[in-house]
Design a protein around this motif. Sequence first.
Motif, mmCIF file in Angstrom:
data_model
loop_
_atom_site.group_PDB
_atom_site.id
_atom_site.type_symbol
_atom_site.label_atom_id
_atom_site.label_comp_id
_atom_site.label_asym_id
_atom_site.label_seq_id
_atom_site.Cartn_x
_atom_site.Cartn_y
_atom_site.Cartn_z
ATOM 1 N N THR A 1 4.912 4.237 0.275
ATOM 2 C CA THR A 1 5.576 3.110 -0.190
ATOM 3 C C THR A 1 6.497 3.350 -1.524
ATOM 4 O O THR A 1 7.066 2.525 -2.068
ATOM 5 C CB THR A 1 4.384 1.915 -0.728
ATOM 6 O OG1 THR A 1 3.615 2.637 -1.591
ATOM 7 C CG2 THR A 1 3.785 1.347 0.481
ATOM 8 N N GLY B 1 -2.391 -2.930 -1.264
ATOM 9 C CA GLY B 1 -1.162 -4.125 -1.396
ATOM 10 C C GLY B 1 -1.288 -5.208 -0.493
ATOM 11 O O GLY B 1 -0.411 -5.807 -0.128
ATOM 12 N N TYR C 1 1.638 -4.549 3.985
ATOM 13 C CA TYR C 1 2.283 -3.545 2.908
ATOM 14 C C TYR C 1 3.181 -2.550 3.544
ATOM 15 O O TYR C 1 4.210 -2.001 3.130
ATOM 16 C CB TYR C 1 1.090 -3.096 1.998
ATOM 17 C CG TYR C 1 1.458 -2.240 0.825
ATOM 18 C CD1 TYR C 1 2.387 -3.231 -0.375
ATOM 19 C CD2 TYR C 1 1.115 -1.000 0.315
ATOM 20 C CE1 TYR C 1 2.978 -2.363 -1.545
ATOM 21 C CE2 TYR C 1 1.387 -0.445 -0.744
ATOM 22 C CZ TYR C 1 2.458 -1.157 -1.560
ATOM 23 O OH TYR C 1 2.596 -0.428 -2.634
ATOM 24 N N GLN C 2 2.611 -1.978 4.685
ATOM 25 C CA GLN C 2 3.016 -0.835 5.308
ATOM 26 C C GLN C 2 4.552 -1.379 6.145
ATOM 27 O O GLN C 2 5.389 -0.738 5.990
ATOM 28 C CB GLN C 2 2.267 -0.292 6.257
ATOM 29 C CG GLN C 2 1.098 0.371 5.809
ATOM 30 C CD GLN C 2 -0.165 -0.532 5.121
ATOM 31 O OE1 GLN C 2 0.079 -1.986 5.471
ATOM 32 N NE2 GLN C 2 -0.860 -0.148 4.363
ATOM 33 N N GLU D 1 6.309 -3.969 4.945
ATOM 34 C CA GLU D 1 7.272 -3.843 4.053
ATOM 35 C C GLU D 1 7.853 -2.793 3.595
ATOM 36 O O GLU D 1 9.244 -2.526 3.074
ATOM 37 C CB GLU D 1 6.401 -4.595 2.794
ATOM 38 C CG GLU D 1 7.365 -4.918 1.554
ATOM 39 C CD GLU D 1 7.882 -6.195 1.665
ATOM 40 O OE1 GLU D 1 8.450 -7.105 0.702
ATOM 41 O OE2 GLU D 1 7.847 -6.982 2.713
#
Length: 278
Positions: free
Chosen positions: A98, A127, A133-134, A136
């Motif tokens: 990230t 996240g 989150y991944q 994103e």
Amino acid sequence: MKKTLVLLGLCLIFNCSKNELLDQYTTEISALKTEQELKNYWKELHDLDQITYLKETKGHLQGDSISITNMIRTALMFEIHGDDVYTPDNVVPILNFTHNYIGDANLAFWPIIQKCKKTGGVIESFGGKFPAYQLEGISITFYDFSLFRQDNKYNALLEKLNNKSYNTTVSETLFEIQEEQKKLAQLEVKDVVGKWNIERMNNIVEKGFFEFVKMSDNSLYLKRKHRLQKLIPIETTDTYQNYKIENEPFGWTYKLSNGNLSLLDDKGTTLIDYNAYN
């Protein structure tokens, strides 16, 4: 200690060939024998990630290169010591992922994310609930598009990522991506085709802009700040042109018509109509 880590990373990045770099890290990581040595090495990678993320390095190219090098070393930890080298409380791989801004590198790193998911732990909740989150991390680095509160898209996008064929040696793929970034950095802008506001969500204009530019290699690129992503033409008519980003994972495309630009999903549905940057 922080300065030493950065200087070592830069020396290896800018002065070593592929074999030299990978041999250096392979030797270094193969020498780790005890649980404590492995733990200490993960700590070193964590510290280097934080140095890079907090912009203590000089220049975007150096920061990007150190970020990818960190990912190479993480990949080698898995490749040399096996999947058991990862423990449920380890945040390093997700930070690598990230805090990196190169889409191709994140895509190449996805098999590592898959391995972490099998182990579970922090990957499930860091996240937000996996895979928010991944995903994103992929959508932002490739398309600068946010999937915030778009849970209905997750399963289809995750399936695309998980069913994709990946090179078995993640570390070597990442090195090749790093070398390509160095080549891209040598190109010069010949012409600006168009310039639009950054809009990661529809009708929400953010600070800054991105461009379609023709570079000195006569290819068309999407340019965000200093980063370039090659655009591949897939359809041209009298009224519009459709492009996809090279190696993009979701099947999304850009439609350019009389200076107006839209981002379309794989079914041709408009995700964003961009406003021209003034």
